[in-house]
Write an enzyme that holds these catalytic residues in place. Structure first.
Site, PDB file in Angstrom:
ATOM      1  N   HIS A 121       0.850  -1.188   0.000  1.00 42.54           N
ATOM      2  CA  HIS A 121       0.000   0.000   0.000  1.00 42.54           C
ATOM      3  C   HIS A 121       0.883   1.234   0.000  1.00 42.54           C
ATOM      4  O   HIS A 121       1.781   1.367   0.826  1.00 42.54           O
ATOM      5  CB  HIS A 121      -0.929   0.035   1.213  1.00 42.54           C
ATOM      6  CG  HIS A 121      -1.917   1.169   1.144  1.00 42.54           C
ATOM      7  ND1 HIS A 121      -3.020   1.140   0.322  1.00 42.54           N
ATOM      8  CD2 HIS A 121      -1.929   2.364   1.761  1.00 42.54           C
ATOM      9  CE1 HIS A 121      -3.696   2.277   0.446  1.00 42.54           C
ATOM     10  NE2 HIS A 121      -3.046   3.034   1.305  1.00 42.54           N
ATOM     11  N   ASP A 161     -10.822  -6.624   5.648  1.00 42.49           N
ATOM     12  CA  ASP A 161     -10.853  -5.195   5.969  1.00 42.49           C
ATOM     13  C   ASP A 161      -9.826  -4.472   5.103  1.00 42.49           C
ATOM     14  O   ASP A 161      -8.627  -4.791   5.131  1.00 42.49           O
ATOM     15  CB  ASP A 161     -10.541  -4.971   7.451  1.00 42.49           C
ATOM     16  CG  ASP A 161     -11.566  -5.628   8.350  1.00 42.49           C
ATOM     17  OD1 ASP A 161     -12.767  -5.596   8.002  1.00 42.49           O
ATOM     18  OD2 ASP A 161     -11.167  -6.183   9.394  1.00 42.49           O
ATOM     19  N   LEU A 162     -10.268  -3.497   4.349  1.00 44.27           N
ATOM     20  CA  LEU A 162      -9.422  -2.807   3.382  1.00 44.27           C
ATOM     21  C   LEU A 162      -8.191  -2.201   4.050  1.00 44.27           C
ATOM     22  O   LEU A 162      -8.303  -1.407   4.990  1.00 44.27           O
ATOM     23  CB  LEU A 162     -10.225  -1.713   2.667  1.00 44.27           C
ATOM     24  CG  LEU A 162      -9.455  -0.862   1.652  1.00 44.27           C
ATOM     25  CD1 LEU A 162      -8.952  -1.731   0.499  1.00 44.27           C
ATOM     26  CD2 LEU A 162     -10.327   0.281   1.142  1.00 44.27           C
ATOM     27  N   ASP A 163      -7.008  -2.577   3.554  1.00 44.28           N
ATOM     28  CA  ASP A 163      -5.720  -2.010   3.994  1.00 44.28           C
ATOM     29  C   ASP A 163      -5.538  -2.084   5.501  1.00 44.28           C
ATOM     30  O   ASP A 163      -4.930  -1.205   6.112  1.00 44.28           O
ATOM     31  CB  ASP A 163      -5.599  -0.542   3.537  1.00 44.28           C
ATOM     32  CG  ASP A 163      -5.612  -0.408   2.022  1.00 44.28           C
ATOM     33  OD1 ASP A 163      -5.184  -1.361   1.348  1.00 44.28           O
ATOM     34  OD2 ASP A 163      -6.049   0.638   1.517  1.00 44.28           O
ATOM     35  N   ALA A 164      -6.056  -3.137   6.119  1.00 45.72           N
ATOM     36  CA  ALA A 164      -6.001  -3.235   7.583  1.00 45.72           C
ATOM     37  C   ALA A 164      -5.414  -4.565   8.062  1.00 45.72           C
ATOM     38  O   ALA A 164      -5.493  -4.874   9.241  1.00 45.72           O
ATOM     39  CB  ALA A 164      -7.389  -3.038   8.176  1.00 45.72           C
TER      40      ALA A 164
END
Length: 282
Positions: free
Chosen positions: A190, A224-227
């Site tokens: 990311h 969970d997005l980018d988590a």
């Protein structure tokens, strides 16, 4: 020829774990080439990674003989053959810098894995991938109905017998069922120092916020997005003189380095997941 294995262990922390494991390896005429250990005092859990050499002990015999120790100490564990090259499928969209870096490192033997194919939702990078002699699969994603594309993508990953998947700036969100099926096996880069500036255009978000440090994060993909659990991060100092385009340019250098380190540690079994955190024996 001697056998080389990696023993990865996570278990409740208690006295005697190291002595018992080391004693077992010695009793099997094995040698510990590299040892890494960590006790998480907050949660009372112990983590271990051993590189082991044995002239006689097969992986099957090791697993059978070690099972009783693992049960006694309530271990979550695995034994991997260090000589086996993992199969890594790379997914990418239009941005090429991370892909170029990974393919170069692969070509000179730095990653020690096989790359059976590259999957992309765009055609632009086909010739680059073909130059390395790797199969390229174009799977366009219809924004109004993404399910067929992801079904085909999953089919290609399975056909490639992938051990791991790398999202090298693949600008699509994987569906939850894919995240669940490949938990702990999908790595993403990311272009942001998470958890700040998640989602789209993080460098532009950072510019608007006037940050003095930008960075990149290599992490495992979850629903969970980018988590997901973070493997590696790095930063680059910036100033008021830098434009959003400068931040993107500087960020690319950080992204490719962070992704390469994270993938290499993953391939070497140096990353142990604990909840939403990781222990990294780098």
């Amino acid at each position: 020829m001697p056998h080389h294995y990696r023993l990865i262990v996570s278990c409740p922390d208690r006295v005697g774990i190291v002595a018992r494991v080391a004693g077992f390896i010695a009793a099997q005429n094995g040698s510990i080439i590299e040892a890494s250990q960590h006790s998480d005092l907050d949660v009372g859990r112990f983590f271990m990674r051993y590189d082991i050499q044995s002239d006689t002990l097969s992986a099957e015999d090791f697993r059978e003989a070690f099972a009783s120790i693992a049960e006694a100490f309530e271990m979550t564990w695995r034994l991997s053959d260090s000589a086996r090259r993992q199969r890594v499928v790379i997914m990418v969209s239009r941005e090429s810098h991370c892909l170029v870096d990974l393919l170069y490192r692969w070509s000179v033997g730095e990653l020690g894995c096989d790359i059976p194919c590259v999957i992309s939702n765009h055609e632009e990078l086909r010739s680059l991938v073909a130059w390395y002699g790797i199969a390229f699969h174009h799977v366009p994603v219809d924004s109004s109905d993404k399910a067929p594309a992801f079904a085909e993508t999953e089919r290609l990953i399975e056909a490639a017998q992938a051990d791991s998947v790398v999202l090298a700036r693949y600008m699509q969100i994987l569906p939850p069922d894919v995240c669940q099926r490949y938990v702990g096996r999908v790595i993403n880069i990311h272009h942001s120092f998470l958890p700040s500036f998640a989602g789209a255009k993080p460098y532009h978000q950072a510019f608007e916020r006037g940050v003095k440090l930008i960075g990149a994060t290599c992490h495992y993909v979850t629903e969970d997005l980018d988590a997901g659990p973070i493997i590696e991060q790095d930063i680059q100092r910036v100033s008021h003189c830098h434009t959003p385009q400068d931040l993107v340019r500087l960020g690319r250098d950080v992204e490719k380095a962070v992704l390469a380190r994270g993938l290499r540690w993953h391939l070497q079994d140096r990353v142990l997941i604990q909840g939403n955190k990781t222990v990294v024996f780098s």
